[in-house]
Design a protein around this motif. Structure first.
Motif, mmCIF file in Angstrom:
data_model
loop_
_atom_site.group_PDB
_atom_site.id
_atom_site.type_symbol
_atom_site.label_atom_id
_atom_site.label_comp_id
_atom_site.label_asym_id
_atom_site.label_seq_id
_atom_site.Cartn_x
_atom_site.Cartn_y
_atom_site.Cartn_z
ATOM 1 N N MET A 188 -46.146 39.558 -13.730
ATOM 2 C CA MET A 188 -45.173 38.121 -13.581
ATOM 3 C C MET A 188 -44.001 38.681 -14.007
ATOM 4 O O MET A 188 -42.886 37.376 -13.789
ATOM 5 C CB MET A 188 -45.659 37.128 -14.673
ATOM 6 C CG MET A 188 -46.974 37.326 -14.242
ATOM 7 S SD MET A 188 -48.278 36.194 -15.944
ATOM 8 C CE MET A 188 -49.840 35.587 -14.900
ATOM 9 N N LEU A 189 -43.398 40.109 -14.121
ATOM 10 C CA LEU A 189 -42.189 40.189 -14.241
ATOM 11 C C LEU A 189 -41.079 40.124 -14.003
ATOM 12 O O LEU A 189 -40.047 39.247 -13.130
ATOM 13 C CB LEU A 189 -41.978 41.292 -14.930
ATOM 14 C CG LEU A 189 -42.896 41.447 -16.294
ATOM 15 C CD1 LEU A 189 -42.234 43.329 -17.171
ATOM 16 C CD2 LEU A 189 -41.859 40.730 -16.941
ATOM 17 N N TYR A 190 -41.564 39.960 -11.949
ATOM 18 C CA TYR A 190 -41.430 40.380 -10.658
ATOM 19 C C TYR A 190 -42.743 38.674 -9.861
ATOM 20 O O TYR A 190 -43.018 39.273 -9.285
ATOM 21 C CB TYR A 190 -41.436 41.456 -9.887
ATOM 22 C CG TYR A 190 -40.781 41.506 -8.699
ATOM 23 C CD1 TYR A 190 -39.293 41.531 -9.068
ATOM 24 C CD2 TYR A 190 -41.808 41.961 -6.999
ATOM 25 C CE1 TYR A 190 -38.744 40.885 -7.286
ATOM 26 C CE2 TYR A 190 -40.478 41.924 -6.248
ATOM 27 C CZ TYR A 190 -39.897 41.884 -6.416
ATOM 28 O OH TYR A 190 -38.824 41.768 -5.347
ATOM 29 N N PRO A 191 -41.290 37.914 -9.809
ATOM 30 C CA PRO A 191 -42.263 36.910 -9.023
ATOM 31 C C PRO A 191 -42.858 36.805 -7.591
ATOM 32 O O PRO A 191 -43.976 36.067 -7.312
ATOM 33 C CB PRO A 191 -40.898 35.710 -9.550
ATOM 34 C CG PRO A 191 -40.465 35.766 -10.912
ATOM 35 C CD PRO A 191 -40.112 37.256 -10.540
ATOM 36 N N PRO A 192 -41.877 37.748 -7.053
ATOM 37 C CA PRO A 192 -42.451 37.742 -5.685
ATOM 38 C C PRO A 192 -43.630 38.522 -5.731
ATOM 39 O O PRO A 192 -44.569 38.176 -4.783
ATOM 40 C CB PRO A 192 -41.134 38.325 -4.950
ATOM 41 C CG PRO A 192 -40.555 38.007 -5.521
ATOM 42 C CD PRO A 192 -40.593 37.509 -6.826
ATOM 43 N N LEU A 193 -43.571 39.208 -6.414
ATOM 44 C CA LEU A 193 -45.137 39.879 -6.342
ATOM 45 C C LEU A 193 -46.724 39.334 -7.155
ATOM 46 O O LEU A 193 -47.661 39.629 -6.274
ATOM 47 C CB LEU A 193 -44.831 41.058 -7.510
ATOM 48 C CG LEU A 193 -46.167 42.387 -7.633
ATOM 49 C CD1 LEU A 193 -46.718 43.319 -6.252
ATOM 50 C CD2 LEU A 193 -46.348 43.592 -8.535
ATOM 51 N N HIS A 194 -46.145 38.390 -7.996
ATOM 52 C CA HIS A 194 -47.342 37.728 -8.369
ATOM 53 C C HIS A 194 -46.994 36.989 -7.120
ATOM 54 O O HIS A 194 -48.683 36.490 -7.194
ATOM 55 C CB HIS A 194 -46.340 36.803 -9.821
ATOM 56 C CG HIS A 194 -47.615 36.099 -10.008
ATOM 57 N ND1 HIS A 194 -48.712 35.967 -10.767
ATOM 58 C CD2 HIS A 194 -47.734 34.611 -10.751
ATOM 59 C CE1 HIS A 194 -49.533 35.142 -10.790
ATOM 60 N NE2 HIS A 194 -48.417 33.724 -10.863
ATOM 61 N N HIS A 195 -47.485 35.927 -6.633
ATOM 62 C CA HIS A 195 -47.328 35.009 -6.005
ATOM 63 C C HIS A 195 -47.866 35.995 -4.261
ATOM 64 O O HIS A 195 -49.168 35.244 -3.795
ATOM 65 C CB HIS A 195 -45.747 34.299 -5.021
ATOM 66 C CG HIS A 195 -45.096 33.393 -6.354
ATOM 67 N ND1 HIS A 195 -45.854 32.051 -7.261
ATOM 68 C CD2 HIS A 195 -43.837 33.645 -6.231
ATOM 69 C CE1 HIS A 195 -44.766 32.295 -7.779
ATOM 70 N NE2 HIS A 195 -43.696 32.531 -7.535
ATOM 71 N N TRP A 196 -47.349 37.300 -4.537
ATOM 72 C CA TRP A 196 -47.999 38.096 -3.310
ATOM 73 C C TRP A 196 -49.503 37.855 -3.697
ATOM 74 O O TRP A 196 -50.417 37.967 -2.836
ATOM 75 C CB TRP A 196 -47.183 38.999 -2.530
ATOM 76 C CG TRP A 196 -48.223 39.978 -2.205
ATOM 77 C CD1 TRP A 196 -47.716 40.203 -0.828
ATOM 78 C CD2 TRP A 196 -48.471 41.348 -1.854
ATOM 79 N NE1 TRP A 196 -48.753 40.907 -0.222
ATOM 80 C CE2 TRP A 196 -49.281 41.275 -0.488
ATOM 81 C CE3 TRP A 196 -49.355 41.262 -3.208
ATOM 82 C CZ2 TRP A 196 -49.998 42.361 -0.627
ATOM 83 C CZ3 TRP A 196 -50.471 42.406 -3.339
ATOM 84 C CH2 TRP A 196 -50.735 42.946 -2.212
ATOM 85 N N LEU A 197 -49.630 38.513 -4.606
ATOM 86 C CA LEU A 197 -51.408 38.724 -5.431
ATOM 87 C C LEU A 197 -52.026 37.329 -4.706
ATOM 88 O O LEU A 197 -53.215 37.443 -4.791
ATOM 89 C CB LEU A 197 -50.871 39.721 -6.967
ATOM 90 C CG LEU A 197 -50.556 40.423 -6.916
ATOM 91 C CD1 LEU A 197 -50.254 40.840 -8.105
ATOM 92 C CD2 LEU A 197 -51.558 41.768 -6.022
ATOM 93 N N LEU A 198 -51.516 36.608 -6.035
ATOM 94 C CA LEU A 198 -52.468 34.928 -5.131
ATOM 95 C C LEU A 198 -52.584 34.324 -3.787
ATOM 96 O O LEU A 198 -53.620 34.189 -3.723
ATOM 97 C CB LEU A 198 -51.408 33.603 -5.966
ATOM 98 C CG LEU A 198 -51.123 33.952 -7.211
ATOM 99 C CD1 LEU A 198 -49.787 32.492 -7.689
ATOM 100 C CD2 LEU A 198 -52.319 33.389 -8.017
ATOM 101 N N GLY A 199 -51.358 35.045 -2.966
ATOM 102 C CA GLY A 199 -52.297 34.598 -1.786
ATOM 103 C C GLY A 199 -52.710 35.965 -1.246
ATOM 104 O O GLY A 199 -53.826 35.709 -0.264
ATOM 105 N N ALA A 200 -52.795 37.096 -1.656
ATOM 106 C CA ALA A 200 -53.135 37.948 -1.119
ATOM 107 C C ALA A 200 -54.751 37.965 -1.579
ATOM 108 O O ALA A 200 -56.543 38.594 -0.947
ATOM 109 C CB ALA A 200 -52.454 39.849 -1.439
ATOM 110 N N VAL A 201 -55.398 37.999 -2.790
ATOM 111 C CA VAL A 201 -56.216 38.671 -3.664
ATOM 112 C C VAL A 201 -57.618 36.847 -3.535
ATOM 113 O O VAL A 201 -58.551 36.669 -4.565
ATOM 114 C CB VAL A 201 -56.384 39.208 -5.111
ATOM 115 C CG1 VAL A 201 -56.940 39.310 -5.785
ATOM 116 C CG2 VAL A 201 -55.667 40.490 -4.768
ATOM 117 N N GLY A 202 -56.235 35.650 -4.170
ATOM 118 C CA GLY A 202 -56.661 34.750 -4.506
ATOM 119 C C GLY A 202 -56.434 34.634 -6.015
ATOM 120 O O GLY A 202 -56.602 35.407 -7.064
ATOM 121 N N GLU A 203 -56.990 33.307 -6.432
ATOM 122 C CA GLU A 203 -56.465 33.062 -8.040
ATOM 123 C C GLU A 203 -57.681 33.324 -8.546
ATOM 124 O O GLU A 203 -57.522 33.762 -9.933
ATOM 125 C CB GLU A 203 -56.370 31.595 -8.231
ATOM 126 C CG GLU A 203 -55.724 31.076 -9.937
ATOM 127 C CD GLU A 203 -55.163 29.956 -10.238
ATOM 128 O OE1 GLU A 203 -54.222 29.415 -11.055
ATOM 129 O OE2 GLU A 203 -54.896 28.808 -8.432
#
Length: 415
Positions: free
Chosen positions: A1-16
Motif C-alpha cells: 500500500m506504500l506504492y499504490p500502483p503495486l497495490h492495484h496490480w495485486l488486486l487485479g492479478a491475485v484478486g481481493e
C-alpha cells in the motif's frame, strides 16, 4: 500500500479475496507471536482496572484483526463499500511498538558498554603484603586491612588509606579534575585511579561492592532500570484515555445503530472499530524510547553517563550549565601559556632564561606543574642540576637585596 500502483496490480492479478487470505496468513503470526505479550500484560492491567499502553495496543490491534478476519471469512455480511481489511494496520502497530522497545534495549546496551568500560578500570590483581611476604593475588581476594603496594604507573585495585610513601594520583575518572592529586600518609585513595611516578603502600578500606567504582556501576545500573517521568506521564494519560476511548467507541456504535439505516449494525461495527484502531498509541510507544536511545547513546559516545531517566529529560530545559572546576573542560594536562618577566630584569632573552631556571629548579620534582614547566622549556637546553644560590642571585638581581634582608630577619637565608 506504500506504492499504490503495486497495490492495484495485486488486486487485479491475485484478486481481493485471495489477497485478503494472503494478508491474514502474514498478519496472524505477528498478531499471536510477538503480539502475544500485549495480550498478557494488557489483559492483566485491564483486569486490575489500571489499563496501560499495552491494554490500548491490545484493544486497537485486536479490533482491527477481528474485523478484518470477519470480512475475509464472511464478506457477504458487509456492505460492498466497507469490505476492507486492516491486517496491515494491526501488524504495523505491533511492529512499531516492539521497534520502540528494541531501540530502548539498544540504549540500555550502550549504557552497559559504558559500564563494562568502568569495570575495566579495576586491575585484575593486586600486590598485597601479608606478614613478611608480598603476594600478587586476584583483586577479589583483597581483604579489609590488607596492605597493598602500588608501583609507578599502576592502577589502584581497591579503596584505601596511604600508610607509607607519597605520589601524585590521577583521579580524573572519579572527579573529572585533570591535575593529579598528592597522596601521602593519611590520604584516602580510590580504586581505579592511576598512580603517577612515585610508589606508596596503602591499607585497604573498601573492597568489592563497597568500592567507589562499584557504587558508580550500581548507579548506572539503576539508571538503566529507571523510567523517565514522561513515560510515567504517558501511562497516567493512558489510564484515563482507555476508558474514554471505550466510551467513545460505544457511543459511536449506538449512534450508528440509531441512524445507520438498513445496514445499521454493520456500519455501527465498522465505525466503532475505526475509533479503536485510530486510538492505538503507536506514536507514544515509539517516540519516548527513540528519544532515550538517541540522547543516551550520543552522550555515551561523548563520555557522559546519565544517572537517571529524569536527568536526561530535565536536561532539555537547561538554560545554563555550570561546571564546578576547570579540569572538566581542559586538555587533560597543565601547560605553561604565558611567562611574565619583572621590569627590573635586564637579562637578555628574559622569558626563556626564566623558563630554563624554573625547569632546572623543578628537575627533581614529580609534580604535574613541574612537568608542564619542563615541557615549556624543552626547546631550550635545560640544566638538570638545581640552580645554585649564586646563579639565582645573579638571575634575580633586582630583588636580591630585599629577599636577603627579609630572610636575614627570620634568622636564616632562604634564597
Amino acid at each position: 500500500m506504500l506504492y499504490p500502483p503495486l497495490h492495484h496490480w495485486l488486486l487485479g492479478a491475485v484478486g481481493e479475496g485471495r489477497l485478503n487470505w494472503l494478508m491474514l496468513l502474514l498478519a496472524a503470526p505477528v498478531q499471536f507471536g510477538p503480539g502475544l505479550r500485549f495480550y498478557r500484560t494488557g489483559w492483566a492491567a485491564l483486569r486490575h482496572r489500571s489499563p496501560d499502553m499495552n491494554t490500548l495496543v491490545m484493544l486497537g490491534t485486536s479490533a482491527a484483526f477481528a474485523y478484518s478476519l470477519a470480512v475475509t471469512l464472511a464478506p457477504q455480511l458487509f456492505p460492498a463499500g466497507s469490505r476492507h481489511v486492516y491486517f496491515e494496520a494491526s501488524a504495523v502497530v505491533i511492529t512499531l511498538i516492539l521497534l520502540g522497545k528494541l531501540f530502548e534495549a539498544i540504549a540500555k546496551g550502550r549504557s552497559s558498554e559504558a559500564m563494562r568500560t568502568l569495570l575495566q578500570l579495576q586491575p585484575a590483581t593486586a600486590r598485597v603484603q601479608r606478614g613478611a611476604q608480598v603476594q600478587e593475588v586476584p583483586v577479589d581476594a583483597v581483604r579489609l586491612g590488607d596492605l597493598v603496594l602500588v608501583r609507578s604507573g599502576e592502577r589502584l585495585p581497591v579503596d584505601g588509606e596511604v600508610v607509607e610513601g607519597r605520589s601524585y594520583v590521577d583521579e580524573s575518572m572519579l572527579s573529572g579534575e585533570s591535575v593529579p592529586v598528592l597522596k601521602e600518609s593519611g590520604a584516602n585513595v580510590t580504586g581505579g585511579t592511576v598512580n603517577g611516578t612515585g610508589a606508596f603502600t596503602f591499607r585497604a578500606t573498601g573492597v568489592g561492592a563497597d568500592m567507589a567504582l562499584s557504587r558508580i556501576i550500581r548507579m548506572v545500573e539503576d539508571a538503566q532500570s529507571s523510567r523517565p517521568p514522561i513515560q510515567g506521564l504517558a501511562d497516567r494519560v493512558v489510564a484515563d484515555f482507555v476508558p474514554l476511548v471505550l466510551a467513545i467507541a460505544l457511543v459511536t456504535f449506538l449512534a450508528w445503530l440509531l441512524v445507520g439505516g438498513e445496514a445499521a449494525l454493520t456500519n455501527a461495527l465498522i465505525h466503532a472499530v475505526a475509533v479503536l484502531i485510530i486510538a492505538c498509541p503507536c506514536a507514544m510507544g515509539l517516540a519516548t524510547p527513540v528519544s532515550i536511545m538517541v540522547g543516551s547513546g550520543r552522550a555515551a559516545q561523548m563520555g557522559v553517563l546519565f544517572r537517571s531517566g529524569a536527568a536526561l529529560e530535565e536536561l532539555g530545559e537547561a538554560q545554563v550549565v555550570a561546571l564546578d572546576k576547570t579540569g572538566t573542560v581542559t586538555q587533560g594536562q597543565p601547560e605553561v601559556t604565558d611567562v611574565f618577566v619583572d621590569r627590573g630584569w635586564s637579562v637578555v632573552d628574559g622569558e626563556q632564561h626564566l623558563l630554563r631556571l624554573a625547569a632546572a629548579a623543578e628537575a627533581s620534582s614529580e609534580h604535574p606543574l613541574a612537568r608542564a614547566i619542563e615541557r615549556a622549556a624543552a626547546p631550550s637546553p635545560i640544566t638538570r642540576q638545581p640552580p645554585s644560590r649564586r646563579s639565582l642571585a645573579t638571575a634575580f638581581a633586582p630583588s636580591w637585596t630585599a629577599t636577603r634582608l627579609r630572610s636575614a630577619r627570620r634568622g636564616s637565608w632562604r634564597g
